[in-house]
Design an enzyme around this catalytic site. Structure first.
Site, PDB file in Angstrom:
ATOM      1  CG  ASP A   5      -6.201   6.848   1.220  1.00 32.75           C
ATOM      2  OD1 ASP A   5      -6.866   7.108   0.191  1.00 32.75           O
ATOM      3  OD2 ASP A   5      -5.225   6.089   1.209  1.00 32.75           O
ATOM      4  N   GLY A  48       0.820  -1.198   0.000  1.00 33.35           N
ATOM      5  CA  GLY A  48       0.000   0.000   0.000  1.00 33.35           C
ATOM      6  C   GLY A  48       0.853   1.246   0.000  1.00 33.35           C
TER       7      GLY A  48
END
Length: 309
Positions: free
Chosen positions: A141, A17
């Protein structure tokens, strides 16, 4: 006190990620599976910056509440320094959850998630967001990849607080950031509040209903065009004053098409809720705590964190 990372035995990579690599690992002391996130922190003159340590301490503190819909940070381990890159390795150890919502939706056979499951997931997600917002944290996010869900349908929010940690250190990665769940104010680099998470929840809500993303843009400008095409272009009076991009840079789209897109699958309460989540003006969006008592969720059994509301 932080543990020795040698306590955890890596078995496989779960994913890469924007904040580092996540491994499936085993706690050799307790014999339990964990998610081990290995991240690189730019070194200050005295090693890991104090601001980062404070943020990690906050995440650990919030984990003591053991909220049912927020993934728990179990441990923090300091790794070696990589002098050539002027970074230090930091390992965050989280409880292990089998899959994320993106994978869960992919595995669901056609025509997609049943509406009862969508409602359950949304309620749990909003419950977790309410907890974060109550503690003055917001995600910034939020997307299906950061919403974990186990085989029993229990939802846990992951990566909360990490955006703030890494923004402070200006960490750069080669990971392409998904814009599809980002609120207009973030896309326009305007000031923003916890309302950005509500926008993301609305996008996730619509995606679970439609079985595909609601706003699938390729750039910030394209993403805003995709949003305005469905929600309608804001008026001049609604346009933020603190941004450089003029409203005239975007096509004029008529009023909201959101209801038409979702009315076949959502009842009137569901349509009203998602419209309140996807309002252009952040201050007008519904709060997480108010969404939890919205009529749409009247038939949802209250979770342990909601019994005193």
């Amino acid at each position: 006190m932080a543990s020795d990372v040698g306590r955890y035995e890596e078995s496989s990579i779960i994913g890469n990620g924007s904040y580092g690599t996540v491994y499936k690992a085993r706690d050799k002391v307790k014999g339990e599976l964990v998610a081990l996130k290995k991240i690189k922190i730019p070194q200050g003159e005295e090693g890991v910056p104090m601001s980062t340590l404070r943020e990690v301490a906050l995440l650990k503190y919030l984990s003591n509440f053991d909220h049912p819909h927020v993934v728990k940070l179990l441990d923090v381990c300091h790794g070696q320094k990589i002098q050539s890159e002027r970074v230090s390795l930091l390992y965050l150890v989280f409880e292990y959850v089998e899959q994320d919502l993106a994978v869960y939706m992919e595995k669901c056979p056609p025509p997609g998630l049943p509406i009862t499951k969508v409602k359950s997931i949304m309620y749990q997600l909003l419950d977790g967001i309410d907890f974060l917002h109550t503690n003055r944290l917001f995600h910034r996010d939020l997307k299906p990849q950061n919403v974990l869900i186990d085989h029993q349908g229990h939802v846990k929010i992951a990566d909360f607080g990490l955006t703030r940690i890494f923004d402070m250190q200006s960490v750069l990665t080669q990971v392409v950031v998904t814009l599809w769940y980002r609120a207009p104010e973030i896309l326009m680099s305007s000031k923003y509040t916890s309302a950005v998470d509500i926008w993301s929840c609305g996008c996730i809500f619509a995606e679970m209903i439609r079985n595909r993303p609601l706003f699938a843009g390729h750039t910030e400008t394209d993403q805003l065009c995709k949003i305005f095409e469905i929600t309608g272009t804001p008026s001049l009076g609604e346009w933020p004053e603190d941004i450089s991009i003029p409203i005239g840079a975007f096509p004029r789209f008529a009023g909201s098409q959101l209801r038409k897109l979702l009315e076949a699958e959502l009842d009137s309460f569901g349509l009203a809720l998602i419209e309140e989540m996807l309002l252009f003006i952040p201050e007008n969006r519904i709060l997480a705590k108010d969404a939890l008592v919205h009529p749409y969720f009247s038939d949802i059994a209250k979770s342990p964190s909601q019994v005193d509301r």
